[in-house]
Design a protein around this motif. Structure first.
Motif, PDB file in Angstrom:
ATOM      1  N   PRO A 142      19.845   2.049   6.514  1.00 47.23           N
ATOM      2  CA  PRO A 142      19.328   1.185   7.580  1.00 47.23           C
ATOM      3  C   PRO A 142      19.895   1.581   8.935  1.00 47.23           C
ATOM      4  O   PRO A 142      21.014   2.080   9.036  1.00 47.23           O
ATOM      5  CB  PRO A 142      19.826  -0.209   7.170  1.00 47.23           C
ATOM      6  CG  PRO A 142      20.190  -0.086   5.726  1.00 47.23           C
ATOM      7  CD  PRO A 142      20.582   1.329   5.507  1.00 47.23           C
ATOM      8  N   TYR A 198      11.792  -7.503   7.817  1.00 47.77           N
ATOM      9  CA  TYR A 198      11.783  -6.912   6.486  1.00 47.77           C
ATOM     10  C   TYR A 198      11.730  -8.031   5.454  1.00 47.77           C
ATOM     11  O   TYR A 198      12.319  -7.954   4.392  1.00 47.77           O
ATOM     12  CB  TYR A 198      13.033  -6.062   6.243  1.00 47.77           C
ATOM     13  CG  TYR A 198      12.943  -4.696   6.846  1.00 47.77           C
ATOM     14  CD1 TYR A 198      12.354  -3.651   6.158  1.00 47.77           C
ATOM     15  CD2 TYR A 198      13.428  -4.456   8.132  1.00 47.77           C
ATOM     16  CE1 TYR A 198      12.264  -2.384   6.710  1.00 47.77           C
ATOM     17  CE2 TYR A 198      13.333  -3.195   8.701  1.00 47.77           C
ATOM     18  CZ  TYR A 198      12.751  -2.172   7.975  1.00 47.77           C
ATOM     19  OH  TYR A 198      12.667  -0.934   8.522  1.00 47.77           O
ATOM     20  N   PRO A 210       7.624  -6.371   3.658  1.00 47.51           N
ATOM     21  CA  PRO A 210       8.830  -5.813   3.043  1.00 47.51           C
ATOM     22  C   PRO A 210       9.278  -4.489   3.607  1.00 47.51           C
ATOM     23  O   PRO A 210      10.300  -3.978   3.217  1.00 47.51           O
ATOM     24  CB  PRO A 210       8.415  -5.663   1.572  1.00 47.51           C
ATOM     25  CG  PRO A 210       6.926  -5.499   1.624  1.00 47.51           C
ATOM     26  CD  PRO A 210       6.467  -6.339   2.784  1.00 47.51           C
ATOM     27  N   GLY A 211       8.516  -3.900   4.519  1.00 46.84           N
ATOM     28  CA  GLY A 211       8.938  -2.630   5.070  1.00 46.84           C
ATOM     29  C   GLY A 211       8.622  -1.486   4.126  1.00 46.84           C
ATOM     30  O   GLY A 211       7.899  -1.640   3.159  1.00 46.84           O
ATOM     31  N   PRO A 241      10.728   1.746  -1.654  1.00 47.97           N
ATOM     32  CA  PRO A 241      11.530   2.873  -2.134  1.00 47.97           C
ATOM     33  C   PRO A 241      10.636   3.907  -2.792  1.00 47.97           C
ATOM     34  O   PRO A 241       9.513   3.593  -3.186  1.00 47.97           O
ATOM     35  CB  PRO A 241      12.469   2.215  -3.158  1.00 47.97           C
ATOM     36  CG  PRO A 241      11.731   0.986  -3.599  1.00 47.97           C
ATOM     37  CD  PRO A 241      10.956   0.527  -2.397  1.00 47.97           C
ATOM     38  N   LEU A 268      14.085  -7.959  -3.009  1.00 43.81           N
ATOM     39  CA  LEU A 268      14.148  -6.707  -2.258  1.00 43.81           C
ATOM     40  C   LEU A 268      15.367  -5.895  -2.689  1.00 43.81           C
ATOM     41  O   LEU A 268      16.397  -6.460  -3.067  1.00 43.81           O
ATOM     42  CB  LEU A 268      14.236  -6.995  -0.760  1.00 43.81           C
ATOM     43  CG  LEU A 268      12.970  -7.532  -0.079  1.00 43.81           C
ATOM     44  CD1 LEU A 268      13.278  -7.897   1.357  1.00 43.81           C
ATOM     45  CD2 LEU A 268      11.838  -6.522  -0.150  1.00 43.81           C
ATOM     46  N   GLU A 282      18.828  -3.873  -2.537  1.00 41.52           N
ATOM     47  CA  GLU A 282      20.017  -4.310  -1.825  1.00 41.52           C
ATOM     48  C   GLU A 282      20.331  -3.465  -0.597  1.00 41.52           C
ATOM     49  O   GLU A 282      21.188  -3.832   0.207  1.00 41.52           O
ATOM     50  CB  GLU A 282      21.209  -4.331  -2.781  1.00 41.52           C
ATOM     51  CG  GLU A 282      20.909  -5.126  -4.041  1.00 41.52           C
ATOM     52  CD  GLU A 282      22.046  -6.013  -4.470  1.00 41.52           C
ATOM     53  OE1 GLU A 282      23.196  -5.673  -4.176  1.00 41.52           O
ATOM     54  OE2 GLU A 282      21.781  -7.050  -5.090  1.00 41.52           O
ATOM     55  N   ASN A 283      19.647  -2.334  -0.433  1.00 38.56           N
ATOM     56  CA  ASN A 283      19.891  -1.532   0.764  1.00 38.56           C
ATOM     57  C   ASN A 283      18.937  -1.896   1.901  1.00 38.56           C
ATOM     58  O   ASN A 283      19.012  -1.311   2.969  1.00 38.56           O
ATOM     59  CB  ASN A 283      19.745  -0.041   0.439  1.00 38.56           C
ATOM     60  CG  ASN A 283      18.320   0.343   0.096  1.00 38.56           C
ATOM     61  OD1 ASN A 283      17.624  -0.395  -0.592  1.00 38.56           O
ATOM     62  ND2 ASN A 283      17.883   1.507   0.548  1.00 38.56           N
ATOM     63  N   TYR A 284      18.042  -2.867   1.690  1.00 36.64           N
ATOM     64  CA  TYR A 284      17.136  -3.282   2.760  1.00 36.64           C
ATOM     65  C   TYR A 284      17.869  -4.175   3.754  1.00 36.64           C
ATOM     66  O   TYR A 284      18.689  -5.009   3.356  1.00 36.64           O
ATOM     67  CB  TYR A 284      15.935  -4.040   2.184  1.00 36.64           C
ATOM     68  CG  TYR A 284      14.795  -3.148   1.737  1.00 36.64           C
ATOM     69  CD1 TYR A 284      15.016  -2.086   0.879  1.00 36.64           C
ATOM     70  CD2 TYR A 284      13.506  -3.381   2.165  1.00 36.64           C
ATOM     71  CE1 TYR A 284      13.987  -1.271   0.455  1.00 36.64           C
ATOM     72  CE2 TYR A 284      12.452  -2.568   1.745  1.00 36.64           C
ATOM     73  CZ  TYR A 284      12.708  -1.509   0.890  1.00 36.64           C
ATOM     74  OH  TYR A 284      11.687  -0.701   0.484  1.00 36.64           O
ATOM     75  N   ASP A 314      16.712  -9.948   6.602  1.00 42.46           N
ATOM     76  CA  ASP A 314      15.803 -10.576   7.558  1.00 42.46           C
ATOM     77  C   ASP A 314      16.384 -11.942   7.924  1.00 42.46           C
ATOM     78  O   ASP A 314      16.294 -12.892   7.158  1.00 42.46           O
ATOM     79  CB  ASP A 314      14.418 -10.717   6.927  1.00 42.46           C
ATOM     80  CG  ASP A 314      13.393 -11.346   7.866  1.00 42.46           C
ATOM     81  OD1 ASP A 314      13.801 -11.874   8.918  1.00 42.46           O
ATOM     82  OD2 ASP A 314      12.194 -11.310   7.542  1.00 42.46           O
ATOM     83  N   SER A 333      17.807 -11.022  -2.502  1.00 46.79           N
ATOM     84  CA  SER A 333      18.829 -10.023  -2.791  1.00 46.79           C
ATOM     85  C   SER A 333      20.209 -10.607  -2.532  1.00 46.79           C
ATOM     86  O   SER A 333      20.362 -11.617  -1.824  1.00 46.79           O
ATOM     87  CB  SER A 333      18.629  -8.786  -1.915  1.00 46.79           C
ATOM     88  OG  SER A 333      18.892  -9.090  -0.557  1.00 46.79           O
ATOM     89  N   HIS A 359      21.109 -10.867   1.122  1.00 43.60           N
ATOM     90  CA  HIS A 359      20.414 -12.011   1.705  1.00 43.60           C
ATOM     91  C   HIS A 359      21.121 -13.308   1.320  1.00 43.60           C
ATOM     92  O   HIS A 359      21.335 -14.194   2.170  1.00 43.60           O
ATOM     93  CB  HIS A 359      18.957 -12.021   1.229  1.00 43.60           C
ATOM     94  CG  HIS A 359      18.122 -13.094   1.866  1.00 43.60           C
ATOM     95  ND1 HIS A 359      17.199 -12.831   2.862  1.00 43.60           N
ATOM     96  CD2 HIS A 359      18.067 -14.442   1.652  1.00 43.60           C
ATOM     97  CE1 HIS A 359      16.621 -13.968   3.230  1.00 43.60           C
ATOM     98  NE2 HIS A 359      17.128 -14.951   2.497  1.00 43.60           N
TER      99      HIS A 359
END
Length: 455
Positions: free
Chosen positions: A58, A77, A82-83, A86, A288, A290-292, A295, A329, A332
């Motif tokens: 990120p 995100y 969700p962007g 992967p 989502l 865990e590397n996102y 938000d 996540s 989050h």
């Protein structure tokens, strides 16, 4: 013991191209586990569980909010946007990411056994598990000497328990799988059959759990949780609540292969009402990765929704709580716990006051595994799991079944297990090894201590 600069030596049994023991050199979650960051730094998340390709990390920002979380992104995100997804996994079964070892050139005609990661440990994939064993399943490990030791220890009158402990307690997940497959090929009997007939009590239960390996032991445990009269909801929660979506998929596939039954259907048939819905949601959750980036607009919306579902009304909207806590996540949830506490009060206190029974127990298990208080030092869920180990031994009498399954399940991810030992020592001012030794006896004690010690 500080884990900021901790580098665990590679076991030699990881998936090809995987970071050593799941660590990255910046901290945070990686495909194989969690690696804490230096003090006064933010979480830095590694790639999602795909060992062939990873998205870029990120972007960094200035002036972000809580110091232990990634900064707000300039774009959303959240769950509606969700962007970038992967990269797709290399799969032979929908939703399951497989990694095949390098083909054995000596036996080009043999189909390869795929290797996946389950709960951060490399294991043979449930699809194709019964294919012929190959030496390269666990590079550098030759099971034949151990097979001879086991046969000698179990031959004739009596059993050499000390030899079994010395042979089995230190094996990683892939060597254990290679040993089990090769034992059957050489003797015509399964390792489980032989050792179950030669051992008993909690010593036998511990040996049995070890030789099943991480995935198949969980399959047996989840079956025992829903089989027979009543349901062991505590065991069910511990098995499925912390799994990633791919872990849950692999568990369901292996469960069907072992028992010819659908895990979700068995859980629905064993439970009712909102408890049934809770576990169905757990098995279906797809948060989502865990590397996102977190938000923060979604975090604020979740804070409002939880308040309206609990403190802000008469009664409790349980499903709203379950939806948010299960389908977010851990980063989050960490931000959510912080934001809710600053605005109202501790989210764990809210859950304790609004819920009871198994739903309360499960929601607390998830939230306490995501809370950021000790994650910087030990990793998500580590402090909670250290407390669970103590609960297995606290009070009058030892809860041996809980102690066995927790130590056996935790120990496969060795870096994380060492973090659990460090957290235990910090909280209780005593070593986990010493505590286990004081609560057990005989060969059972020797085996558990050997597992904790790492062989």
């Amino acid at each position: 013991m500080s884990y900021y600069n901790y580098n665990h030596p590679s076991s030699g049994y990881g998936a090809p191209n995987a970071p050593p023991n799941g660590f990255n050199n910046q901290g945070g979650f990686s495909a194989g586990g969690f690696y804490p960051n230096p003090p006064n730094s933010t979480y830095s998340y590694g790639p999602p569980p795909n060992f062939n390709q990873a998205p870029p990390p990120p972007p960094s920002h200035d002036g972000y909010a809580p110091s232990y979380l990634p900064p707000p992104a300039s774009h959303s995100y959240g769950h509606t946007h969700p962007g970038p997804p992967p990269p797709p996994p290399l799969s032979t079964y929908p939703g399951v990411s497989y990694q095949s070892p390098v083909p054995n050139q000596s036996f080009p005609y043999q189909q390869q056994v795929s290797v996946i990661h389950y709960r951060n440990a490399p294991v043979p994939a449930p699809v194709g598990y019964d294919l012929p064993p190959l030496a390269d399943l666990a590079p550098g490990y030759d099971p034949n000497m151990d097979i001879d030791k086991i046969r000698k220890a179990t031959k004739g009158i009596g059993t050499d328990e000390a030899a079994l402990i010395a042979t089995l307690a230190h094996l990683g997940s892939l060597p254990m799988a290679s040993l089990s497959a090769s034992f059957k090929a050489r003797t015509g009997k399964t390792l489980t059959e032989v050792l179950d007939s030669e051992s008993s009590g909690y010593f036998g239960e511990t040996l049995h759990g070890l030789i099943q390996g991480p995935l198949w032991y969980d399959v047996e445990l989840v079956r025992s949780a829903v089989q027979g009269a009543g349901t062991d909801e505590l065991l069910l929660t511990e098995i499925i609540a912390d799994l990633t979506p791919s872990d849950r998929q692999n568990l369901c596939v292996a469960y069907r292969m072992r028992y010819g039954r659908d895990l979700q259907a068995d859980i629905r048939g064993d439970l009712s009402a909102k408890t049934e819905r809770l576990y169905t949601m757990l098995l279906s959750a797809n948060p989502l990765p865990e590397n996102y980036p977190v938000d923060y607009q979604q975090v604020e919306q979740d804070v409002k929704s939880l308040y309206k579902a609990g403190q802000g009304k008469i009664g409790t909207d349980e499903i709203t709580f379950c939806d948010i806590i299960i389908n977010r996540s851990r980063p989050h949830l960490a931000a959510l716990c912080d934001a809710y506490t600053r605005k109202y009060k501790s989210l764990t206190k809210v859950i304790k006051s609004e819920f009871s029974g198994h739903m309360r127990q499960t929601l607390l298990f998830i939230v306490e595994g995501a809370k950021p208080k000790h994650a910087m030092e030990f990793g998500p869920g580590v402090w909670r799991d250290a407390k669970l180990l103590e609960k297995s031994m606290k009070g009058l009498g030892t809860k041996d079944k809980q102690l066995v399954r927790r130590i056996v399940r935790y120990h496969w991810d060795k870096p994380r297990f060492e973090a659990i030992e460090a957290a235990y020592h910090k909280k209780y001012r005593k070593s986990l090894e010493g505590r286990v030794a004081g609560e057990t006896s005989g060969d059972y004690k020797k085996l558990l201590v050997a597992i904790v010690r790492g062989g």
